[in-house]
Scaffold this motif. Structure first.
Motif, PDB file in Angstrom:
ATOM      1  N   GLU A  25       0.840  -1.201   0.000  1.00  0.00           N
ATOM      2  CA  GLU A  25       0.000   0.000   0.000  1.00  0.00           C
ATOM      3  C   GLU A  25       0.878   1.256   0.000  1.00  0.00           C
ATOM      4  O   GLU A  25       0.653   2.187  -0.785  1.00  0.00           O
ATOM      5  CB  GLU A  25      -0.896  -0.021   1.237  1.00  0.00           C
ATOM      6  CG  GLU A  25      -1.683   1.237   1.484  1.00  0.00           C
ATOM      7  CD  GLU A  25      -2.452   1.186   2.798  1.00  0.00           C
ATOM      8  OE1 GLU A  25      -3.530   1.799   2.834  1.00  0.00           O
ATOM      9  OE2 GLU A  25      -2.003   0.559   3.774  1.00  0.00           O
ATOM     10  N   GLN A  29       1.260   3.383  -3.374  1.00  0.00           N
ATOM     11  CA  GLN A  29       0.450   4.585  -3.174  1.00  0.00           C
ATOM     12  C   GLN A  29      -1.023   4.341  -3.489  1.00  0.00           C
ATOM     13  O   GLN A  29      -1.629   5.016  -4.317  1.00  0.00           O
ATOM     14  CB  GLN A  29       1.012   5.742  -3.982  1.00  0.00           C
ATOM     15  CG  GLN A  29       2.405   6.096  -3.572  1.00  0.00           C
ATOM     16  CD  GLN A  29       2.991   7.252  -4.361  1.00  0.00           C
ATOM     17  OE1 GLN A  29       2.407   7.720  -5.328  1.00  0.00           O
ATOM     18  NE2 GLN A  29       4.143   7.715  -3.944  1.00  0.00           N
ATOM     19  N   PHE A  30      -1.592   3.334  -2.834  1.00  0.00           N
ATOM     20  CA  PHE A  30      -3.023   3.077  -2.908  1.00  0.00           C
ATOM     21  C   PHE A  30      -3.513   2.803  -1.487  1.00  0.00           C
ATOM     22  O   PHE A  30      -2.719   2.522  -0.595  1.00  0.00           O
ATOM     23  CB  PHE A  30      -3.347   1.899  -3.840  1.00  0.00           C
ATOM     24  CG  PHE A  30      -2.680   0.600  -3.461  1.00  0.00           C
ATOM     25  CD1 PHE A  30      -3.300  -0.278  -2.588  1.00  0.00           C
ATOM     26  CD2 PHE A  30      -1.445   0.258  -3.983  1.00  0.00           C
ATOM     27  CE1 PHE A  30      -2.697  -1.482  -2.236  1.00  0.00           C
ATOM     28  CE2 PHE A  30      -0.836  -0.937  -3.650  1.00  0.00           C
ATOM     29  CZ  PHE A  30      -1.458  -1.805  -2.772  1.00  0.00           C
ATOM     30  N   ALA A  44      -7.550   0.141  -3.162  1.00  0.00           N
ATOM     31  CA  ALA A  44      -7.481   1.142  -4.231  1.00  0.00           C
ATOM     32  C   ALA A  44      -8.868   1.613  -4.660  1.00  0.00           C
ATOM     33  O   ALA A  44      -9.144   1.773  -5.842  1.00  0.00           O
ATOM     34  CB  ALA A  44      -6.689   0.607  -5.419  1.00  0.00           C
TER      35      ALA A  44
END
Length: 83
Positions: A25, A29-30, A44
């Motif tokens: 994560e 970058q979700f 996401a």
């Protein structure tokens, strides 16, 4: 939408599917969301629904416990599928 992401790395001592997902994560970058007991409810922005939900697989078989309780070992292949 069929988007796939792959992350690779050596697991740390005591790492679980959920803690590995938390590392992914951050790197990817979700956002990951879980409920109070640790079931994955969204990844996401893709949320569980009445028809589909996030399922964890370890080495091709359904994870035997909650993602936060299933330990990851070196060489394991983890798949999170929305089905």
């Amino acid at each position: 939408d069929g988007t796939k992401r792959a992350f690779e790395g050596a697991p740390e001592e005591g790492m679980t599917i959920l803690s590995a997902l938390r590392f992914a994560e951050e790197a990817g970058q979700f956002a990951v969301r879980t409920d109070a007991v640790g079931n994955i409810t969204a990844i996401a922005g893709v949320r569980n629904s009445s028809q589909k939900r996030w399922r964890a697989y370890q080495n091709g078989a359904p994870a035997g416990d909650l993602p936060g309780h299933t330990e990851v070992r070196a060489g394991d292949r983890i798949l999170l599928a929305y089905e």
